[in-house]
Every structure is written in structure tokens, then in C-alpha cells.
Design an enzyme around this catalytic site. Structure first.
Site, PDB file in Angstrom:
ATOM      1  CB  CYS A   2      -0.850   0.219   1.292  1.00 33.37           C
ATOM      2  SG  CYS A   2      -1.780  -1.634   1.479  1.00 33.37           S
ATOM      3  NE  ARG A  27       4.026   1.687  -1.719  1.00 35.75           N
ATOM      4  CZ  ARG A  27       5.145   1.194  -1.049  1.00 35.75           C
ATOM      5  NH1 ARG A  27       6.391   1.716  -1.398  1.00 35.75           N
ATOM      6  NH2 ARG A  27       5.078   0.389  -0.125  1.00 35.75           N
ATOM      7  CD1 TRP A  76      -1.040  -5.799  -2.655  1.00 35.06           C
ATOM      8  CD2 TRP A  76      -1.491  -5.173  -4.499  1.00 35.06           C
ATOM      9  NE1 TRP A  76      -0.622  -6.921  -3.446  1.00 35.06           N
ATOM     10  CE2 TRP A  76      -1.124  -6.362  -4.853  1.00 35.06           C
ATOM     11  CE3 TRP A  76      -2.032  -4.486  -5.893  1.00 35.06           C
ATOM     12  CZ2 TRP A  76      -1.019  -7.093  -6.187  1.00 35.06           C
ATOM     13  CZ3 TRP A  76      -1.858  -5.056  -7.089  1.00 35.06           C
ATOM     14  CH2 TRP A  76      -1.350  -6.548  -7.123  1.00 35.06           C
ATOM     15  CG  ASN A 102       2.752  -0.872   3.311  1.00 33.67           C
ATOM     16  OD1 ASN A 102       2.234  -1.974   3.089  1.00 33.67           O
ATOM     17  ND2 ASN A 102       3.862  -0.593   2.793  1.00 33.67           N
ATOM     18  N   GLY A 103       0.837  -3.096   5.418  1.00 35.59           N
ATOM     19  CA  GLY A 103       1.442  -4.138   6.136  1.00 35.59           C
ATOM     20  C   GLY A 103       0.696  -5.286   6.627  1.00 35.59           C
ATOM     21  CD  GLU A 485      11.302 -18.941 -13.343  1.00 30.49           C
ATOM     22  OE1 GLU A 485      10.407 -19.395 -14.010  1.00 30.49           O
ATOM     23  OE2 GLU A 485      11.203 -17.578 -12.818  1.00 30.49           O
ATOM     24  CE  LYS A 489      12.036 -14.955 -14.170  1.00 35.09           C
ATOM     25  NZ  LYS A 489      10.890 -15.524 -14.851  1.00 35.09           N
ATOM     26  CD  GLU A 492      10.562 -13.932 -18.931  1.00 37.11           C
ATOM     27  OE1 GLU A 492       9.500 -13.523 -19.488  1.00 37.11           O
ATOM     28  OE2 GLU A 492      10.625 -14.474 -17.705  1.00 37.11           O
ATOM     29  CG  HIS A 508      17.650 -40.684 -22.393  1.00 36.83           C
ATOM     30  ND1 HIS A 508      18.009 -42.034 -22.705  1.00 36.83           N
ATOM     31  CD2 HIS A 508      17.519 -40.660 -21.244  1.00 36.83           C
ATOM     32  CE1 HIS A 508      18.314 -42.714 -21.524  1.00 36.83           C
ATOM     33  NE2 HIS A 508      18.140 -41.573 -20.377  1.00 36.83           N
ATOM     34  CE  LYS A 607       4.097  -9.021 -13.910  1.00 40.27           C
ATOM     35  NZ  LYS A 607       5.252  -9.849 -13.656  1.00 40.27           N
TER      36      LYS A 607
END
Ligand code: M6R
Length: 612
Positions: A2, A27, A76, A102-103, A485, A489, A492, A508, A607
Site C-alpha cells: 500500500c 506501487r 493493495w 501498510n503491512g 526457470e 529467464k 525472455e 537420451h 505482463k
């Protein structure tokens, strides 16, 4: 994530507050609100959606010029849907005290029960509102706003930055923080606070940091900081050389760097508030009852991209801890392949955005076939979260960089928490074992911080690989999804050909591609198949490949098998992907930069992918 803004001074008007939170829009938020404090009354405004369209000068709120301070907030959502009633500021029963936060307050449920038993009426589903009522209790007993806020802070557990105002002391804003950011500003006749520097730039460059468990009292043109016990503290003044854009990225070159550095917090926040007084897991937020889960005889996890890789890690964990068959599928395949599931199947959709079409359609199909659908999402009230039977939120805050970093780590953690929760309910692991793994999870943020701090070593390795064009990423057991992963990365971000492979499968077929100049990145953190990874790597090294290994600190045996080592602090094998993936993110990032690509805007990618 937030955003918080506060202003005490002669210009306490909606315009100044709205300007403040607009500067924190980056944010991410789903709703917003503000409160102006004048002698004997507070004026409140709360809205769902964007601030963009609001013409502050047309707002009726606080227009008579009587306000002496004000606070404003972008929310948020974490606890409670993004609705007007859950938007901040939150007020006490009398409407004379308002707070923004916030939190996450971990013990909000027990405090809420206590306050309700004492006759308080709470109107929102947030964890924040309890704080307004605790301050109300203190002030009703005769304490000042500052003393009552201090008393409240002693009662709450968790992470927070807060700002509180009262109609009884309209010149004063009381602010405090623990684990989440808060900065203070001072300029002619005004005092300001914000969760981030961009909201203060434009007013002042006299900016001060507030440390954990310090309390700041802001009045027009003055700032007094004390410890929680009231001992005076000299706040540290920060030197601000950033322009607004740099400030929005927290001083980092790009959002990806900023978000990688937010990973320890993302992991910590995802773990917050999950354990009861005896250390046992409590996942009330999930909406699926223990009885629902006891009926489960099969788990399906369905996702795309990095979320799919997090799901693969979870398969190892769930099958090991819960002994329930667990299938993982790519969402775009799952829905067209007649998957076998029924009312005893738990189908888990994993999606940072909660909007990815392939995954949401897969969840719809699972529900149609009668499965219980659980969604792991980073966005509260996303389409998938709303449609599911249950939801488990990662709490990484908004992720702006196209490449998923902090959400990926938070997803692994959330899914492993789910695995332990199933083990607890089905009794497949002793409580002591579950407790021990949870304790190991709680130190992960520190280990991720250590891994991040070694970016310079990764840069050195990247510099030696600038001419390489072909990469293989190899891993076994939970190292395999880490390899996938790492390869994703690199593809992309750096646009380099990178294959992720189970190390044992190389012989193989793909080993035919290995030649001098090929780079092989092996995941050699200790897991049950670690020695086999070293043997597989020896096979490619003898064929001329340059070998880079991700290895546990001090593991000389792995180091001897490699040309370059990316060291990471060791942890439980099943938790190791949370740490092991960090240098691979950094490697992809650095190679992207070395090849002149913007890591925040990789070509051809969006995104959120809302098309098939
Ligand atoms: O929002 P989701 O988690 O459903 O997104 C899934 C993928 O599109 C996403 O993870 C994508 O692969 C990222 N760009 C990876 O960095």
C-alpha cells in the site's frame, strides 16, 4: 505494497493528499482514500479504483480550509476484498480517530474478538481496523493520541507502517513502522510522511528515515521521533539525489532489480500470519474446510510460465509430505486433454495475475468436472480468485517487471505452505517435522538476502559468458524446475537460446548438441540427487562445455566440477529452489543488460496474457 502519505501544515487540502498518493501509484493499488483532520471533526473519502479521474478541486470533502492535517492511502488488498468499506483510512467507533496502514497485523483476529467483546463495532474485513479501535480505547482512558498509539503498537504483532490522526488533536499525525518502509519530510511550516520518497520529492529534500519501532509525531513544521518507550531519537537524514522516475524504482535502474530486491520481503509477507499460538498452520483465508481437504485423493496443479515452475517444485514437496499423487500441467494443455478428475480432486491454479486466460479456463474446466478449485494468486479478488472455491494469496505486492521474480519465490513458498497444511490435516507428517520445516522457511528471507548480495559475483560470471549463444540448464529433483526457470529467464530477458532439462535425460538425445562454447548451468545445491547432477555435468564438461554450477556455500566437491560457481546459502532440499533461483535471475538480468536489452520490457511479451 500500500502507499501512505501524510501532511501536517497550512495547506491540508484534498489536492495535496491526492498529489501525494498519485506519486505512489507505481506501487500498485485497487482502492484509495483520504482523511482531513480539523478541530473536532474528521472528513473521510474512500473510493475503489483509480485515482486518475478524480478532480481534487471538485471534491466536496475538506474544502472549507479548516483542516490542519491529513492522511491518504492507496490500498493493495490483503485482508478483505478491494471494496470501499475495506479501503483506508479506517476509523474507530466514534469516527474521531483515523488510521492508514501498510503491512499485515498478524494477531488481528484475536484483537478483533477482544474488541468486539468489549463492545466495539468493526465494519471492515481488514486487519487494520483493530488499530483504530485500540487507539480509541487508549484515548478513552485519557491518553493523548501519541500515548494511545504507542500503547496500541505494543499490542500488535506483524509488519506495519502507520499514520494516525484524531479530531481531538488535528495538528498532529502520529506515525510508526516495523519492517515496512516509512520516510519523513520537513519543510517551511509543514511536516510530511510517506511510504516512499517519490511522494515527498516536490515538497522537500529534507527527508529522514524512520527505523523499526520508532514513533514520529508530526506537527506543522516540526518532527519529533522517539522509541516505542518514548526516548528521543535523532532520525537519520537521507541525501536525495534521485529524480522522480528513479525514486519510483526505489533508486534501482529498473523495476526488475527493485523487485528482485523485494524478494526477501515477499517471502516473509507470504509466510506472515499463517501459524497459530502452538505453531500449527492456520489457513483460514483459504475458504476450504479441513473436511473438504480430508476427502482429497489427488492433487492437480495447473499454471503457465514461471508459475508452472513453482508448481513443479510443489509436486516434489506435496508428494513427499502428503503422499497424495500430484500432477502438474501446463494450463493450455490441461484443458484440452481430458484430464481425469472428480470431486475428490483438488485442482490448484497458480497465477501471479489471477487473470491468465489459459489458467482461468483450466480452472473452469476443473470445476466443471467436479474438482475443488483452489487458486494461488498475488492479486486479491482477481477473476480466478473470485471464481474459485478457495484462494491462497501470495503477498509479493504488485509486480511490474514482465519477468516474474518476487512472485515466483512467493508462489513456491505459498504452495509449500499448502503442502505442509495438507500434511497437517491428513496427518501424514508429525507435527514436530512440520514445525521444523516451517521454522526453516522463516529464515528463507535472510538466505535470499544473502544470495542477492552476491550480485557482483554473478556479474563477473556473466561478463565471461557474453559471447555464448547456447545455454543448457540442468537440474534433478527440485533442481529441475529451478533449471527450467533459469532457462526461461535467460530466454525472455537476454533473448538467448536456453534449454532447461532434467540432467539425467540429457544423454537420451540433447547431449548431441554439446560442443565447445556451449554453456551448461547445473543446479548442484544439495538434494537427494546432487551427486548424480555432478556426474551428468562431468559428461558435458568432458565434451567441451563451460560449466557453471549453483552450489551450496563451501561445497568444494561441486566447485571442483565447475568452471564457475554461483554460491548460495544452503537450506532444506525442498526449500532450496527459493534460494537457488536467485543467481539465475541475476545471471539473466546481467546478460540482458550486457546485450543491451531492457529487462523491464522484453520484446513480444506482455505482463498478463489474456489471450489463448
Ligand atoms: O500471471 P501468471 O502467473 O498467470 O503468468 C504466467 C506467465 O505468463 C508468467 O509467469 C510468464 O511466464 C513470466 N513472464 C515469466 O517471467
Amino acid at each position: 505494497m500500500c502507499g501512505i502519505f501524510g501532511y501536517a501544515g497550512p495547506d491540508a487540502r484534498p489536492e495535496i493528499l491526492i498529489e501525494g498518493i498519485k506519486r505512489l501509484e507505481y506501487r500498485g493499488y485497487d482502492s484509495w482514500g483520504l482523511c482531513l483532520a480539523a478541530e473536532n471533526h474528521l472528513t473521510l473519502l474512500r473510493r475503489v479504483g483509480r485515482i486518475g479521474g478524480v478532480d481534487a478541486s471538485a471534491l466536496a470533502v475538506g474544502r472549507d480550509g479548516s483542516a490542519r492535517s491529513g492522511i491518504a492511502h492507496t490500498r493493495w488488498a490483503t485482508h478483505g476484498a478491494p471494496t470501499e468499506v475495506n479501503a483506508h483510512p479506517h476509523v474507530d467507533c466514534s469516527g474521531r480517530i483515523a488510521i492508514i496502514h501498510n503491512g499485515i497485523i498478524e494477531n488481528h483476529a484475536e484483537l478483533r474478538a477482544e474488541l468486539e467483546a468489549a463492545g466495539h463495532s468493526l465494519t471492515s474485513a481488514t486487519d487494520t481496523e483493530v488499530m483504530a479501535h485500540l487507539v480509541e480505547q487508549g484515548m478513552a482512558d485519557g491518553a493523548s493520541l501519541t500515548a494511545a498509539t504507542r500503547a496500541m503498537l505494543r499490542r500488535v504483532r506483524g509488519a506495519f507502517s502507520i499514520a494516525v490522526v484524531s479530531a481531538d488533536e488535528p495538528d498532529t499525525i502520529v506515525a510508526a513502522r516495523r519492517s515496512t518502509p516509512l520516510v519523513l519530510g520537513l519543510h517551511d511550516g509543514m511536516a510530511l510522511l510517506a511510504s516512499d520518497i517519490p511522494a515527498l520529492i516536490g515538497h522537500t529534500r529534507r527527508v529522514f528515515a524512520l527505523a523499526d519501532d520508532e514513533v514520529a509525531v508530526l506537527t506543522p513544521g516540526a518532527l519529533a521521533v522517539t522509541t516505542l518507550d518514548g526516548d528521543p531519537v535523532e532520525p537519520e537524514q537521507l541525501t536525495i539525489t534521485w529524480d522522480l522516475e528513479a525514486a519510483q524504482k526505489g533508486g534501482f535502474e529498473d523495476y526488475m532489480s527493485k523487485e528482485m530486491h523485494e524478494q526477501p520481503q515477499a517471502v516473509a509477507d507470504t509466510l506472515l500470519d499463517r501459524r497459530g499460538p502452538g505453531g500449527e498452520l492456520i489457513l483460514d483465508e483459504m475458504r476450504l474446510s479441513a473436511d473438504d481437504l480430508r476427502r482429497i485423493d489427488k492433487v492437480f496443479i495447473v499454471a503457465c510460465g514461471s508459475s508452472y515452475h513453482a508448481a513443479l517444485v510443489a509436486k516434489y514437496a506435496i508428494e513427499h509430505w502428503v503422499k497424495v499423487p500430484t500432477e502438474v500441467d501446463i494450463a493450455s494443455e490441461f484443458r484440452y486433454r481430458d484430464p481425469v478428475l472428480n470431486e475428490r480432486t483438488l485442482c490448484v491454479g497458480v497465477s501471479q495475475s489471477g487473470e491468465t486466460l489459459d489458467t482461468s479456463e483450466a480452472m473452469r474446466e476443473a470445476a466443471r468436472l467436479g474438482a475443488k478449485v483452489l487458486v494461488v494468486s498475488n492479486v486479491v479478488d482477481s477473476s480466478m480468485a473470485r471464481a474459485a472455491d478457495g484462494v491462497l494469496y501470495t503477498r509479493a505486492g504488485p509486480e511490474i517487471g514482465v519477468a516474474s521474480t518476487k512472485c515466483h519465490l512467493a508462489q513456491i513458498v505459498a504452495l509449500e505452505v499448502l503442502g505442509l497444511y495438507l500434511a497437517q490435516i491428513l496427518g501424514t507428517q508429525p507435527a514436530t517435522e512440520i514445525n521444523e520445516i516451517l521454522n526453516a522457511m522463516e529464515v528463507l528471507p535472510g538466505l535470499v538476502t544473502t544470495a542477492l548480495a552476491r550480485a557482483g559475483d554473478v556479474d563477473d560470471v556473466a561478463a565471461k559468458l557474453t559471447d555464448a549463444r547456447d545455454f543448457f540448464f540442468l537440474g534433478r529433483h527440485v533442481g529441475y524446475p529451478v533449471a527450467l526457470e533459469g532457462a526461461l529467464k535467460l530466454k525472455e530477458l537476454a533473448y538467448l537460446r536456453a534449454e532447461g532439462y532434467p540432467a539425467g535425460e540429457l544423454k537420451h538425445g540433447p547431449i548431441a548438441l554439446i560442443e565447445p562454447g556451449t554453456v551448461v548451468v547445473g543446479i548442484a545445491t544439495r538434494n537427494p540427487l546432487w551427486e548424480k547432477v555432478l556426474s551428468n555435468v562431468a559428461e558435458v564438461r568432458s565434451r567441451g562445455a563451460t560449466v557453471v554450477l549453483v552450489a551450496d556455500d563451501g561445497d568444494e566437491e561441486s566447485a571442483a566440477a565447475a568452471d564457475h560457481v554461483l554460491w548460495v546459502p544452503p537450506t532444506y532440499p525442498l526449500l532450496s529452489p527459493v534460494v537457488g533461483v536467485v543467481p539465475l535471475q541475476q545471471l539473466a538480468y546481467r546478460l540482458a543488460r550486457l546485450h543491451g536489452h531492457d529487462p523491464d520490457r522484453p520484446r513480444n511479451l506482455a505482463k498478463t496474457v489474456t489471450v489463448e
